[in-house]
Every structure is written in structure tokens, then in C-alpha cells.
Scaffold this active site. Structure first.
Site, PDB file in Angstrom:
ATOM      1  N   GLY A 132       0.772  -1.252   0.000  1.00 14.75           N
ATOM      2  CA  GLY A 132       0.000   0.000   0.000  1.00 14.75           C
ATOM      3  C   GLY A 132       0.795   1.289   0.000  1.00 14.75           C
ATOM      4  CD  GLU A 165       1.221   0.798   7.357  1.00 15.05           C
ATOM      5  OE1 GLU A 165       0.761   0.831   6.197  1.00 15.05           O
ATOM      6  OE2 GLU A 165       1.000  -0.145   8.139  1.00 15.05           O
ATOM      7  CG  ASP A 173      -8.318   0.142   9.977  1.00 12.92           C
ATOM      8  OD1 ASP A 173      -9.128   0.982  10.361  1.00 12.92           O
ATOM      9  OD2 ASP A 173      -8.670  -0.995   9.599  1.00 12.92           O
ATOM     10  CG  PHE A 211     -12.485  -0.027   2.658  1.00 12.78           C
ATOM     11  CD1 PHE A 211     -11.685  -0.709   3.562  1.00 12.78           C
ATOM     12  CD2 PHE A 211     -12.211  -0.139   1.299  1.00 12.78           C
ATOM     13  CE1 PHE A 211     -10.621  -1.492   3.125  1.00 12.78           C
ATOM     14  CE2 PHE A 211     -11.154  -0.922   0.857  1.00 12.78           C
ATOM     15  CZ  PHE A 211     -10.363  -1.594   1.767  1.00 12.78           C
ATOM     16  CB  VAL A 212     -10.339   5.519   1.713  1.00 13.63           C
ATOM     17  CG1 VAL A 212     -11.318   6.324   2.557  1.00 13.63           C
ATOM     18  CG2 VAL A 212      -9.113   5.169   2.544  1.00 13.63           C
ATOM     19  CG  ASP A 225      -5.615  -3.283  -1.811  1.00 20.80           C
ATOM     20  OD1 ASP A 225      -5.270  -2.794  -0.712  1.00 20.80           O
ATOM     21  OD2 ASP A 225      -5.849  -4.505  -1.960  1.00 20.80           O
ATOM     22  NE  ARG A 270      -2.128  -2.794  -4.095  1.00 17.06           N
ATOM     23  CZ  ARG A 270      -2.243  -2.950  -2.783  1.00 17.06           C
ATOM     24  NH1 ARG A 270      -2.235  -1.905  -1.990  1.00 17.06           N
ATOM     25  NH2 ARG A 270      -2.371  -4.152  -2.248  1.00 17.06           N
TER      26      ARG A 270
HETATM   27  P1  IMP Z   1      -4.289  -2.080  10.695  1.00 20.05           P
HETATM   28  O1  IMP Z   1      -3.314  -3.165  11.014  1.00 20.05           O
HETATM   29  O2  IMP Z   1      -5.690  -2.449  11.114  1.00 20.05           O
HETATM   30  O3  IMP Z   1      -3.873  -0.723  11.247  1.00 20.05           O
HETATM   31  O4  IMP Z   1      -4.402  -1.995   9.140  1.00 20.05           O
HETATM   32  C1  IMP Z   1      -3.451  -1.481   8.340  1.00 20.05           C
HETATM   33  C2  IMP Z   1      -3.631  -1.959   6.916  1.00 20.05           C
HETATM   34  O5  IMP Z   1      -4.997  -2.251   6.609  1.00 20.05           O
HETATM   35  C3  IMP Z   1      -3.238  -0.864   5.962  1.00 20.05           C
HETATM   36  O6  IMP Z   1      -1.848  -0.871   5.696  1.00 20.05           O
HETATM   37  C4  IMP Z   1      -4.079  -1.186   4.746  1.00 20.05           C
HETATM   38  O7  IMP Z   1      -3.416  -2.119   3.926  1.00 20.05           O
HETATM   39  C5  IMP Z   1      -5.329  -1.834   5.305  1.00 20.05           C
HETATM   40  N1  IMP Z   1      -6.442  -0.868   5.389  1.00 20.05           N
HETATM   41  C6  IMP Z   1      -7.007  -0.348   6.488  1.00 20.05           C
HETATM   42  N2  IMP Z   1      -7.994   0.512   6.179  1.00 20.05           N
HETATM   43  C7  IMP Z   1      -8.047   0.540   4.824  1.00 20.05           C
HETATM   44  C8  IMP Z   1      -8.867   1.276   3.881  1.00 20.05           C
HETATM   45  O8  IMP Z   1      -9.743   2.095   4.220  1.00 20.05           O
HETATM   46  N3  IMP Z   1      -8.605   1.031   2.575  1.00 20.05           N
HETATM   47  C9  IMP Z   1      -7.644   0.163   2.145  1.00 20.05           C
HETATM   48  N4  IMP Z   1      -6.862  -0.523   2.988  1.00 20.05           N
HETATM   49  C10 IMP Z   1      -7.063  -0.341   4.321  1.00 20.05           C
END
Ligand code: IMP
Length: 187
Positions: free
Chosen positions: A47, A102, A106, A160-161, A167, A173
């Protein structure tokens, strides 16, 4: 058939992203200029690939670049649980100042896992530079290492974006902006 029609709303245009990255690059250049050895920017694949490419060209200091991969997402819009490191660094980061780059933070699970990993590899500081931050979804706490700082481009709501590296099931992407999909495209 193009992908642009799948987008319901644009949240940040390409121009807004460029402007914000220029500010972030300036801040990082300023904060890290006091360190004699090059900072290592570690892009979290996949990403962060576009953001990394843009932020490094807005940093005026000598830097090194590497990638790391942590997997937790399946093909949908919800996390599969605890991430694992599926592709490790090539560079030796022991005694180095590291900035993890990053696309989005999230729940914080990926960052927490990556920061512990970089600490175990001997980084003397770990900072985070994320284009987007979704603080409302944070579930896992993480601590930066040493004098590490948290840089973020934009705060994102709980939706979700896609685009600019982000992606849905590996698609979107390459959108030059960040937006929200039409409901029928991600349900
Ligand atoms: P975390 O471990 O929950 O903080 O998630 C991080 C990863 O989740 C990011 O590096 C993204 O790959 C994916 N992610 C989280 N939210 C989104 C979103 O809104 N769109 C796309 N990918 C997301």
C-alpha cells in the site's frame, strides 16, 4: 471500462495530496537533519509504494530505502486478525533511525507488529509516517521507539477508502486520488 466510475466521492485530490506530502517532507527533513547517519525509510508493501515514492522526493537529506511486508488483510474490507511479517528487510537497521512509511493506520495491529520487529532488529529510533490515519478504529496500542515521531498526512473517518496505493482486493491502487467506492462495489 475505467475504474473512475466506481468512485462515489473523492476525499483528497491529487493536488491536495501533493501539497500535504511536500509539507511532511519538509518536516521530516527538518527533524532528522541533526543525525549524522542516513535515516532509513521503510515502506510497508504494497500500500505505501506510491506514498513512499513521493515522500522520499520531498526529503532533502541523504536517506536509505527498504521495504517490509506484513499481511493481515484478506480480499475484503475487514482485517483477518494478527499480522505476520511475510517479507523482511534487506538492510541492517541496527543503530539506525528508521521511519516506517504506511498508507493508512487503521486498528494499529500492523504498526504494533512492525514497530516491535524493528526494535528487535536494533533500530535506535522508530518513527511512523502515514498518509492516512483512522484514529476512530484504533484497537491496538503502539509505542514509538526512542525519539520517534508520528507524522500523518490526513485524518480519515471510519470508512473504507481506495486510491493512491490503497486497494480493495488489489484493485484501485493506481487511482491518482483517494476516494470512497460506491456501495455496490464493496459489499
Ligand atoms: P491495521 O493493522 O488495522 O492498522 O491496518 C493497516 C492496513 O490495513 C493498511 O496498511 C491497509 O493495507 C489496510 N487498510 C485499512 N484501512 C483501509 C482502507 O480504508 N482502505 C484500504 N486498505 C485499508
Amino acid at each position: 471500462m475505467t475504474m473512475y466510475g466506481d468512485i462515489e466521492r473523492v476525499l483528497w485530490t491529487a493536488e491536495e495530496i501533493v501539497a500535504r506530502i511536500s509539507e511532511l517532507g519538509g518536516e521530516i527533513s527538518n527533524d532528522f537533519q541533526r543525525f549524522p547517519s542516513p535515516v532509513v525509510l521503510v515502506g510497508v508493501a504494497t500500500g505505501a509504494f506510491i506514498f513512499l515514492a513521493d515522500i522520499v522526493r520531498n526529503i532533502t537529506l541523504p536517506i536509505a530505502v527498504d521495504f517490509i511486508r506484513a499481511e493481515s488483510y484478506g480480499s475484503g474490507t475487514k482485517s483477518n486478525g494478527a499480522p505476520i511479517i511475510s517479507c523482511d528487510l534487506k538492510l541492517d537497521i541496527s543503530g539506525k533511525h528508521v521511519i516506517l512509511v504506511e498508507d493508512i493506520v487503521d486498528t494499529g495491529a500492523t504498526l504494533s507488529c512492525l514497530i516491535s520487529h524493528l526494535k528487535s532488529k536494533g533500530a535506535c529510533s522508530v518513527s511512523v509516517c502515514t498518509l492516512l490515519d483512522k484514529p476512530a478504529r484504533r484497537r491496538v496500542h503502539f509505542d514509538l521507539i526512542g525519539e520517534g515521531k508520528f507524522y500523518r498526512g490526513f485524518e480519515c473517518g471510519d470508512e473504507f477508502v481506495v486510491g493512491y496505493g490503497l486497494d480493495l482486493a488489489e484493485i484501485y491502487r493506481n487511482l491518482p486520488y483517494i476516494g470512497v467506492l460506491k456501495p455496490e462495489k464493496h459489499n
